[in-house]
Scaffold this motif. Sequence first.
Motif, PDB file in Angstrom:
ATOM      1  N   ALA A  30    -116.190 -18.231  34.128  1.00 56.34           N
ATOM      2  CA  ALA A  30    -115.233 -19.119  34.794  1.00 56.34           C
ATOM      3  C   ALA A  30    -114.397 -18.355  35.812  1.00 56.34           C
ATOM      4  CB  ALA A  30    -114.322 -19.770  33.751  1.00 56.34           C
ATOM      5  N   ALA A  31    -113.981 -19.073  36.856  1.00 55.49           N
ATOM      6  CA  ALA A  31    -113.097 -18.492  37.871  1.00 55.49           C
ATOM      7  C   ALA A  31    -112.317 -19.613  38.538  1.00 55.49           C
ATOM      8  CB  ALA A  31    -113.914 -17.723  38.911  1.00 55.49           C
ATOM      9  N   ASP A  32    -111.151 -19.265  39.073  1.00 57.34           N
ATOM     10  CA  ASP A  32    -110.391 -20.275  39.819  1.00 57.34           C
ATOM     11  C   ASP A  32    -110.948 -20.349  41.249  1.00 57.34           C
ATOM     12  OD1 ASP A  32    -109.271 -17.686  40.491  1.00 57.34           O
ATOM     13  OD2 ASP A  32    -107.704 -18.790  41.540  1.00 57.34           O
ATOM     14  N   THR A  33    -110.475 -21.324  42.027  1.00 55.97           N
ATOM     15  CA  THR A  33    -111.048 -21.530  43.360  1.00 55.97           C
ATOM     16  C   THR A  33    -110.043 -21.264  44.491  1.00 55.97           C
ATOM     17  OG1 THR A  33    -110.510 -23.891  43.343  1.00 55.97           O
ATOM     18  CG2 THR A  33    -112.659 -23.266  42.455  1.00 55.97           C
ATOM     19  N   ARG A  34    -108.933 -20.612  44.185  1.00 61.43           N
ATOM     20  CA  ARG A  34    -107.934 -20.312  45.223  1.00 61.43           C
ATOM     21  C   ARG A  34    -108.302 -19.022  45.959  1.00 61.43           C
ATOM     22  NH1 ARG A  34    -101.599 -20.582  43.827  1.00 61.43           N
ATOM     23  NH2 ARG A  34    -102.227 -22.763  43.690  1.00 61.43           N
ATOM     24  N   LEU A  35    -108.225 -19.052  47.289  1.00 60.10           N
ATOM     25  CA  LEU A  35    -108.475 -17.858  48.118  1.00 60.10           C
ATOM     26  C   LEU A  35    -107.218 -17.591  48.938  1.00 60.10           C
ATOM     27  CD1 LEU A  35    -110.935 -15.947  48.895  1.00 60.10           C
ATOM     28  CD2 LEU A  35    -111.079 -17.317  50.955  1.00 60.10           C
ATOM     29  N   SER A  36    -106.591 -16.444  48.688  1.00 60.53           N
ATOM     30  CA  SER A  36    -105.299 -16.149  49.319  1.00 60.53           C
ATOM     31  C   SER A  36    -105.349 -14.836  50.083  1.00 60.53           C
ATOM     32  CB  SER A  36    -104.202 -16.010  48.264  1.00 60.53           C
ATOM     33  OG  SER A  36    -104.369 -16.917  47.216  1.00 60.53           O
ATOM     34  N   THR A  37    -104.364 -14.667  50.968  1.00 62.81           N
ATOM     35  CA  THR A  37    -104.074 -13.350  51.525  1.00 62.81           C
ATOM     36  C   THR A  37    -102.559 -13.272  51.674  1.00 62.81           C
ATOM     37  OG1 THR A  37    -104.496 -11.785  53.316  1.00 62.81           O
ATOM     38  CG2 THR A  37    -104.484 -14.110  53.927  1.00 62.81           C
ATOM     39  N   GLY A  38    -101.956 -12.273  51.053  1.00 60.24           N
ATOM     40  CA  GLY A  38    -100.487 -12.196  51.043  1.00 60.24           C
ATOM     41  C   GLY A  38     -99.913 -13.438  50.384  1.00 60.24           C
ATOM     42  N   TYR A  39     -98.980 -14.094  51.099  1.00 59.26           N
ATOM     43  CA  TYR A  39     -98.375 -15.329  50.570  1.00 59.26           C
ATOM     44  C   TYR A  39     -99.039 -16.583  51.142  1.00 59.26           C
ATOM     45  CZ  TYR A  39     -94.719 -12.492  48.468  1.00 59.26           C
ATOM     46  OH  TYR A  39     -94.034 -11.586  47.708  1.00 59.26           O
ATOM     47  N   ASN A  40    -100.192 -16.420  51.791  1.00 57.61           N
ATOM     48  CA  ASN A  40    -100.883 -17.565  52.387  1.00 57.61           C
ATOM     49  C   ASN A  40    -102.098 -17.969  51.568  1.00 57.61           C
ATOM     50  OD1 ASN A  40     -99.199 -17.553  54.742  1.00 57.61           O
ATOM     51  ND2 ASN A  40    -100.329 -15.738  55.410  1.00 57.61           N
ATOM     52  N   ILE A  41    -102.282 -19.263  51.383  1.00 54.02           N
ATOM     53  CA  ILE A  41    -103.506 -19.775  50.756  1.00 54.02           C
ATOM     54  C   ILE A  41    -104.467 -20.136  51.884  1.00 54.02           C
ATOM     55  CG2 ILE A  41    -104.511 -21.645  49.389  1.00 54.02           C
ATOM     56  CD1 ILE A  41    -101.894 -21.733  47.796  1.00 54.02           C
ATOM     57  N   LEU A  42    -105.637 -19.491  51.906  1.00 52.77           N
ATOM     58  CA  LEU A  42    -106.615 -19.738  52.964  1.00 52.77           C
ATOM     59  C   LEU A  42    -107.439 -20.991  52.664  1.00 52.77           C
ATOM     60  CD1 LEU A  42    -107.828 -16.055  53.478  1.00 52.77           C
ATOM     61  CD2 LEU A  42    -106.096 -17.290  54.769  1.00 52.77           C
ATOM     62  N   THR A  43    -107.812 -21.166  51.409  1.00 48.99           N
ATOM     63  CA  THR A  43    -108.482 -22.401  50.979  1.00 48.99           C
ATOM     64  C   THR A  43    -108.257 -22.591  49.479  1.00 48.99           C
ATOM     65  OG1 THR A  43    -110.590 -23.559  50.733  1.00 48.99           O
ATOM     66  CG2 THR A  43    -110.697 -21.177  50.710  1.00 48.99           C
ATOM     67  N   ARG A  44    -108.279 -23.849  49.047  1.00 47.08           N
ATOM     68  CA  ARG A  44    -108.070 -24.165  47.636  1.00 47.08           C
ATOM     69  C   ARG A  44    -109.396 -24.468  46.937  1.00 47.08           C
ATOM     70  NH1 ARG A  44    -102.608 -25.218  46.678  1.00 47.08           N
ATOM     71  NH2 ARG A  44    -101.370 -25.597  48.544  1.00 47.08           N
ATOM     72  N   ASP A  45    -110.502 -24.327  47.673  1.00 45.11           N
ATOM     73  CA  ASP A  45    -111.792 -24.767  47.125  1.00 45.11           C
ATOM     74  C   ASP A  45    -112.895 -23.756  47.415  1.00 45.11           C
ATOM     75  OD1 ASP A  45    -113.381 -26.550  45.755  1.00 45.11           O
ATOM     76  OD2 ASP A  45    -113.930 -27.686  47.549  1.00 45.11           O
ATOM     77  N   TYR A  46    -112.696 -22.513  46.989  1.00 39.35           N
ATOM     78  CA  TYR A  46    -113.667 -21.444  47.250  1.00 39.35           C
ATOM     79  C   TYR A  46    -114.274 -20.978  45.920  1.00 39.35           C
ATOM     80  CZ  TYR A  46    -115.634 -17.049  48.870  1.00 39.35           C
ATOM     81  OH  TYR A  46    -116.493 -16.020  49.177  1.00 39.35           O
ATOM     82  N   SER A  47    -115.580 -21.071  45.800  1.00 44.45           N
ATOM     83  CA  SER A  47    -116.230 -20.661  44.543  1.00 44.45           C
ATOM     84  C   SER A  47    -116.407 -19.144  44.494  1.00 44.45           C
ATOM     85  CB  SER A  47    -117.601 -21.335  44.414  1.00 44.45           C
ATOM     86  OG  SER A  47    -118.259 -20.836  43.259  1.00 44.45           O
ATOM     87  N   LYS A  48    -115.928 -18.535  43.409  1.00 43.06           N
ATOM     88  CA  LYS A  48    -116.081 -17.083  43.223  1.00 43.06           C
ATOM     89  C   LYS A  48    -117.275 -16.771  42.322  1.00 43.06           C
ATOM     90  CE  LYS A  48    -111.112 -16.212  43.645  1.00 43.06           C
ATOM     91  NZ  LYS A  48    -110.551 -17.575  43.603  1.00 43.06           N
ATOM     92  N   ILE A  49    -118.036 -17.806  41.953  1.00 43.53           N
ATOM     93  CA  ILE A  49    -119.153 -17.638  41.018  1.00 43.53           C
ATOM     94  C   ILE A  49    -120.474 -17.764  41.758  1.00 43.53           C
ATOM     95  CG2 ILE A  49    -120.263 -18.576  38.946  1.00 43.53           C
ATOM     96  CD1 ILE A  49    -117.516 -19.514  38.017  1.00 43.53           C
ATOM     97  N   SER A  50    -121.377 -16.826  41.497  1.00 42.46           N
ATOM     98  CA  SER A  50    -122.667 -16.811  42.188  1.00 42.46           C
ATOM     99  C   SER A  50    -123.794 -16.653  41.168  1.00 42.46           C
ATOM    100  CB  SER A  50    -122.663 -15.633  43.169  1.00 42.46           C
ATOM    101  OG  SER A  50    -123.958 -15.256  43.515  1.00 42.46           O
ATOM    102  N   GLN A  51    -124.828 -17.483  41.282  1.00 40.46           N
ATOM    103  CA  GLN A  51    -125.990 -17.340  40.394  1.00 40.46           C
ATOM    104  C   GLN A  51    -126.961 -16.360  41.025  1.00 40.46           C
ATOM    105  OE1 GLN A  51    -127.980 -20.982  39.271  1.00 40.46           O
ATOM    106  NE2 GLN A  51    -129.529 -19.893  38.091  1.00 40.46           N
ATOM    107  N   LEU A  52    -127.186 -15.232  40.337  1.00 37.96           N
ATOM    108  CA  LEU A  52    -128.056 -14.178  40.872  1.00 37.96           C
ATOM    109  C   LEU A  52    -129.506 -14.364  40.436  1.00 37.96           C
ATOM    110  CD1 LEU A  52    -125.729 -11.096  40.252  1.00 37.96           C
ATOM    111  CD2 LEU A  52    -125.944 -12.462  42.320  1.00 37.96           C
ATOM    112  N   ALA A  53    -129.718 -14.904  39.233  1.00 41.09           N
ATOM    113  CA  ALA A  53    -131.065 -15.145  38.704  1.00 41.09           C
ATOM    114  C   ALA A  53    -130.971 -16.321  37.737  1.00 41.09           C
ATOM    115  CB  ALA A  53    -131.597 -13.897  37.997  1.00 41.09           C
ATOM    116  N   ASP A  54    -132.111 -16.709  37.154  1.00 41.19           N
ATOM    117  CA  ASP A  54    -132.116 -17.851  36.232  1.00 41.19           C
ATOM    118  C   ASP A  54    -131.112 -17.690  35.101  1.00 41.19           C
ATOM    119  OD1 ASP A  54    -133.966 -19.204  37.646  1.00 41.19           O
ATOM    120  OD2 ASP A  54    -135.664 -18.825  36.303  1.00 41.19           O
ATOM    121  N   LYS A  55    -130.988 -16.442  34.584  1.00 42.29           N
ATOM    122  CA  LYS A  55    -130.122 -16.215  33.421  1.00 42.29           C
ATOM    123  C   LYS A  55    -129.021 -15.196  33.704  1.00 42.29           C
ATOM    124  CE  LYS A  55    -133.605 -17.658  30.116  1.00 42.29           C
ATOM    125  NZ  LYS A  55    -134.533 -17.287  29.051  1.00 42.29           N
ATOM    126  N   SER A  56    -128.622 -15.077  34.973  1.00 40.95           N
ATOM    127  CA  SER A  56    -127.553 -14.148  35.358  1.00 40.95           C
ATOM    128  C   SER A  56    -126.603 -14.816  36.343  1.00 40.95           C
ATOM    129  CB  SER A  56    -128.131 -12.896  36.029  1.00 40.95           C
ATOM    130  OG  SER A  56    -129.075 -12.277  35.214  1.00 40.95           O
TER     131      SER A  56
END
Length: 223
Positions: A30-56
Amino acid sequence: MTKQHANWSPYDNNGGSCVAIAGADYCVIAADTRLSTGYNILTRDYSKISQLADKSVMASSGFQADVKALQKQLSARHLIYQHQHNKQMSCPAMAQLLSNTLYYKRFFPYYAFNVLGGLDNEGKGCVFTYDAVGSYERVGYSSQGSGSTLIMPFLDNQLKSPSPLLLPAQDAVTPLSEAEAIDLVKTVFASATERDIYTGDKLEIVTLNASGIHREYMDLRRD
């Protein structure tokens, strides 16, 4: 007049938190979807999760430009592996590849802090946790990112895994059922969001089990 030097850095920290929990026959990432820099939110809907293989599945926090470059590299290496071996890479093999890829760049590292979760060759849940230069360990649960200092003590309290020094070696998987693990993940993120300004907006939960991959979302604080 004093001379001013430009304080430029090739890195940034875009914040966010990641958690992975391994069970007897499942893995929750699990991961949240907030992408920030400093005190700025760049987007509220960014996925930090990536499927590398069928079971990874990999969740990454840190500098997201480096994370994207790392994902691209792993994807290319996995494609070569599939052509050579005519099969998908297992999660422990992907864990070693990720370690090697990070260590190869140790003198100008990918500023990425990863947790890799999935199922091993026996169908058991496995979680691997990393630092930025490829040192890794197989654990029952882990957290990375800006909220990890708040999340990890909570997980330790609920799931304290046996010491790796104990003999005979104990299994690292957690005793929770899949539904309990998902509830625990929702609780730790709701708690971390209260105190960490870089974690929030929405929670993405990916569950791997014998039947495949399932995704679900939960709203978090947006302030």
